[in-house]
Design an enzyme around this catalytic site. Structure first.
Site, PDB file in Angstrom:
ATOM      1  N   ASP A  68      29.041  40.857  44.964  1.00 36.08           N
ATOM      2  CA  ASP A  68      29.651  41.224  43.681  1.00 36.08           C
ATOM      3  C   ASP A  68      31.047  41.810  43.840  1.00 36.08           C
ATOM      4  OD1 ASP A  68      26.603  42.344  42.089  1.00 36.08           O
ATOM      5  OD2 ASP A  68      27.680  40.467  41.913  1.00 36.08           O
ATOM      6  N   THR A 108      23.030  37.850  31.980  1.00 38.78           N
ATOM      7  CA  THR A 108      23.354  38.957  31.079  1.00 38.78           C
ATOM      8  C   THR A 108      24.754  39.455  31.388  1.00 38.78           C
ATOM      9  OG1 THR A 108      22.218  40.371  32.669  1.00 38.78           O
ATOM     10  CG2 THR A 108      21.058  39.893  30.634  1.00 38.78           C
ATOM     11  N   LYS A 145      15.099  45.980  33.732  1.00 37.68           N
ATOM     12  CA  LYS A 145      15.637  44.702  34.171  1.00 37.68           C
ATOM     13  C   LYS A 145      14.894  44.297  35.435  1.00 37.68           C
ATOM     14  CE  LYS A 145      19.955  42.392  35.285  1.00 37.68           C
ATOM     15  NZ  LYS A 145      19.471  41.884  36.566  1.00 37.68           N
ATOM     16  N   LYS A 305      23.595  48.356  35.042  1.00 37.05           N
ATOM     17  CA  LYS A 305      23.166  48.461  36.429  1.00 37.05           C
ATOM     18  C   LYS A 305      23.723  49.758  36.970  1.00 37.05           C
ATOM     19  CE  LYS A 305      22.481  43.889  38.313  1.00 37.05           C
ATOM     20  NZ  LYS A 305      22.913  43.066  39.445  1.00 37.05           N
ATOM     21  N   CYS A 396      63.864  48.331  41.041  1.00 40.16           N
ATOM     22  CA  CYS A 396      65.283  48.112  40.770  1.00 40.16           C
ATOM     23  C   CYS A 396      66.091  49.403  40.758  1.00 40.16           C
ATOM     24  CB  CYS A 396      65.464  47.385  39.449  1.00 40.16           C
ATOM     25  SG  CYS A 396      65.045  48.383  38.019  1.00 40.16           S
ATOM     26  N   CYS A 409      60.242  51.102  33.088  1.00 40.23           N
ATOM     27  CA  CYS A 409      61.544  50.654  33.561  1.00 40.23           C
ATOM     28  C   CYS A 409      62.067  49.733  32.463  1.00 40.23           C
ATOM     29  CB  CYS A 409      61.413  49.884  34.876  1.00 40.23           C
ATOM     30  SG  CYS A 409      62.836  48.825  35.231  1.00 40.23           S
TER      31      CYS A 409
END
Ligand code: NAD
Ligand code: ZN
Length: 654
Positions: A68, A108, A145, A305, A396, A409
């Site tokens: 993951d 999901t 789950k 999760k 810059c 900037c």
């Protein structure tokens, strides 16, 4: 890291991953180094597919965290809308008949934080508002789950999830005595094959490496292993329909009031492996329908999760980085720390307002969290130090100015970082070419190339003069050519210009109401009238469109192969004549590439087949199609039409 085991190599064969260019040695090496940066896009994708096949077969080669957080995250970084991220990762191919699922089985959406759930709930709230329903009365259901093997039971057959649309018939597991969990009835739709944790630990742990391994073994065609058979007979392994799961129910307010307790409670509702909590809207079909689904998940459902990892880390320094919009972002360089499977050495602070307020600088001790696919986040400051705030643009040198919490900037036309990031953003968003990464773009800019248009004006000789090797230069030329010839959605093309507040979603929404060439004429009122555009956004969009108009027209004239987004108004008027039909293209086409024609047909609602069957409605023939092929199609009752007839059918004859 050992190399691939014999079973793993077997699994790859079984999963039909024979097209892979990665040798077992290379796979092992990639996994060991866990550094996807060196991989080409193709290798990265193949590596993900290989890992997925091994994981589904119960023989994972890398950890979920590495999958993951390292490899999938890399793909997401390179191609945020890659098809692999937008479809269900295919299950291991079980032996059996391939069958179309009675309804798509999606994955999901995933979040790893309470704020992710909060965001999801506010999307529900907005949907409820739009449907004139009182949000505070709506019920949210939370279920464990299950970390098992996904399947679908329609009462007659049991299907694997497959690619989410087509699965494999594995009804044999019921013939072997597998029972249904909950009320025990067949035909209750999606669920998972799971095994009791207690039973696994007491009776199976000596014979199977883990429960996933065991679950995968149940669906295999070959005769069941004795212990697996016993587990089924003892009803320790079951198919559990999600609708039957014990649950927690409450309003959105109740979910948030006691979030941690809700999570803890739901986790402990079953004696199966659980890897999160699924929240879903229940009891209001109208809103569910309104929310709908992506190709990957239902929008009315989300999985929380909680495998978040935290670490205390010391900040080495805060480095400013100028983005393409000129906003200067603070990046904290950290003492390298292992978190969720990867070594982390930098994290972004939200903005310089936060750096100033919390005291982030050399030696600050912070708490870092890493969760899901997201980049590591500075959760809180434990010991503050003198904040490190820049006064000049790191790229810059212009003086920076504050705008609320942000530093900017303002040197938009000359700041190298802004120019390079704009060019990089363009090619990254097109997502159909490789080669224009940071290093290349930096080099181009150093040689005086300062716009996307200028990149397209390059020729071989110039590239070689800039110091690119023959092969690289040729590749860059090919890629530029390809970016224009390959078909691409017009909303993606528009998104590539990086207009303020115009992410890909908004680009698509805008083009569903106005053709691409008309958007520069829009007034703020016109944009406000489109659902989803608030007043402030609309004003910003109109202002930014005016700014990019010249650049846009110049680049557009280079001739890109744009697929026009159908206007909602037109779609409602005339349903496409090929919608719902199955079409097969054969022979060489004159008016476009076959691939592009297929894409268009699909967009108009047709299915495109690769060979003629009894279900084919039209065989569209280009040149050089053998008479036998046509006769065979006619015999099956398929209508054979020429390319011209086909275009006429779409109302596009010339
Ligand atoms: N280690 C590896 O090599 C490897 C490889 C591939 C995938 N993975 C892991 O698998 C994940 C992707 O797999 P996925 O698409 O199956 O997603 P997922 O398993 O994380 O979640 C989606 C599925 O959860 C199931 N589910 C379980 N309980 C449910 C409930 N109560 N209500 C509704 N649905 C429920 C559904 O079948 C749904 O399709 C990755 O994020 C990764 O963590 C790991
Ligand atoms: Zn600058």
């Amino acid at each position: 890291m050992p190399s691939l085991s014999k079973t793993q190599i077997e699994l790859l064969k079984e999963a039909d991953i024979e097209s892979t260019h990665l040798s077992p040695e290379l796979i092992a090496q990639i996994a060991k180094q866990a550094s996807p940066k060196e991989l080409t896009n193709e290798q990265l994708l193949e590596f993900l597919q290989v890992c997925n096949a091994l994981y589904r077969g119960g023989e994972p080669f890398i950890s979920d965290a590495d999958y993951d957080f390292v490899f999938l995250a890399e793909l997401q970084k390179r191609h945020p809308h890659h098809p692999y991220l937008e479809t269900v990762e295919p299950e291991v191919v079980a032996v059996g008949k391939t069958v179309t699922l009675p309804e798509p089985m999606l994955s999901t959406e995933k979040t790893y934080s309470q704020s992710g759930i909060e965001k999801w709930l506010s999307r529900l709230e907005k949907a409820a508002d739009d449907c004139d329903v009182d949000f505070s009365t709506l019920m949210i259901r939370a279920t464990p789950k299950l970390d098992g093997y996904a399947a679908y039971d329609d009462g007659k057959l049991l299907y694997t999830r497959g690619d989410g649309r087509k699965g494999t018939d594995i009804s044999r597991v019921f013939e072997r005595g597998l029972k249904v969990g909950g009320n025990g009835k067949r035909g209750q739709g999606a669920g998972e094959i799971v095994v009791s944790q207690t039973y696994f630990n007491n009776h199976l742990a000596d014979y199977f490496e883990n429960s996933r391994n065991f679950q995968a073994s149940i669906i295999k065609e070959k005769d069941l292993e004795q212990h697996a058979l016993e587990a089924i007979q003892n009803h320790a392994a079951v198919f559990f329909p999600f609708s039957q799961l014990p649950d927690w129910k409450g309003t959105a307010a109740e979910v948030l009031a006691d979030f941690d307790q809700v999570i803890e409670k739901v986790y402990s509702l079953v004696d199966y492996d659980v890897d999160g909590v699924v929240f879903e809207l229940v009891g209001n079909e109208q809103i569910k329908k309104y929310l709908g689904a992506t190709r990957h998940h239902h929008r009315w459902q989300i999985a929380y999760k909680s495998n978040v990892e935290t670490a205390e880390v010391i900040v080495i320094k805060v480095t400013p980085q100028t983005s393409r919009s000129g906003r200067v972002n603070p990046v904290a360089e950290l003492t390298p720390t292992k978190l969720s499977g990867a070594v982390i050495s930098r994290a972004t602070a939200h903005h310089y307002g936060m750096v100033k307020e919390l005291g982030i600088g050399v030696g600050t001790l912070i708490e870092l969290t890493r969760s899901g696919l997201v980049i590591p986040k500075i959760e809180r400051v434990i010991i503050p130090k003198e904040p490190q705030i820049p006064e000049h643009c790191p790229s810059c040198g212009s003086e920076l100015v504050w705008d609320s919490d942000y530093l900017y900037c303002l040197n938009t036309t000359k700041c190298p970082a802004q120019i390079e990031n704009t060019i990089e953003h363009f090619f990254r968003t097109l997502a159909n070419v490789d080669g224009f990464g940071q290093k290349t773009v930096e080099k181009l800019h150093a040689c005086g190339i300062n716009s996307v248009y200028a990149v397209y004006q390059l020729d071989m000789e110039q590239l070689q003069d800039m110091g690119f090797g023959d092969k690289t230069a040729q590749n860059l030329m090919d890629q530029l050519q390809r970016s224009r010839s390959e078909s691409i959605e017009d909303w993606r093309f528009l998104g590539a210009f990086g207009i303020h507040r115009m992410g890909l979603g908004n680009c698509e929404r805008l083009l569903q109401h106005h053709h691409l060439m008309d958007i520069f004429k829009l007034t703020v009122e016109d944009v406000i009238n489109i659902e989803g555009f608030a007043e402030k956004t609309s004003a910003a969009v109109v202002e930014c469109l005016a700014k990019i108009k010249t650049d846009f027209m110049q680049i557009h004239q280079l001739g890109f192969n744009l697929i026009q987004t159908p206007l909602i108004a037109e779609q409602q008027q005339n349903i496409s004549p090929i919608s719902g039909k199955t079409i097969v293209f054969t022979g060489a086409m004159i008016h476009g590439k076959r691939d592009d024609m297929s894409k268009e047909a699909k967009r108009l609602g047709a299915k495109v087949g690769s060979s003629v069957t009894g279900k084919t409605d039209f065989l569209v023939t280009g040149s050089d199609v053998g008479a036998a092929k046509i006769a065979a199609a006619t015999e099956k009752g398929v209508r054979v039409i020429s390319e011209e007839d086909y275009l006429a059918l779409l109302g596009r004859s010339e």
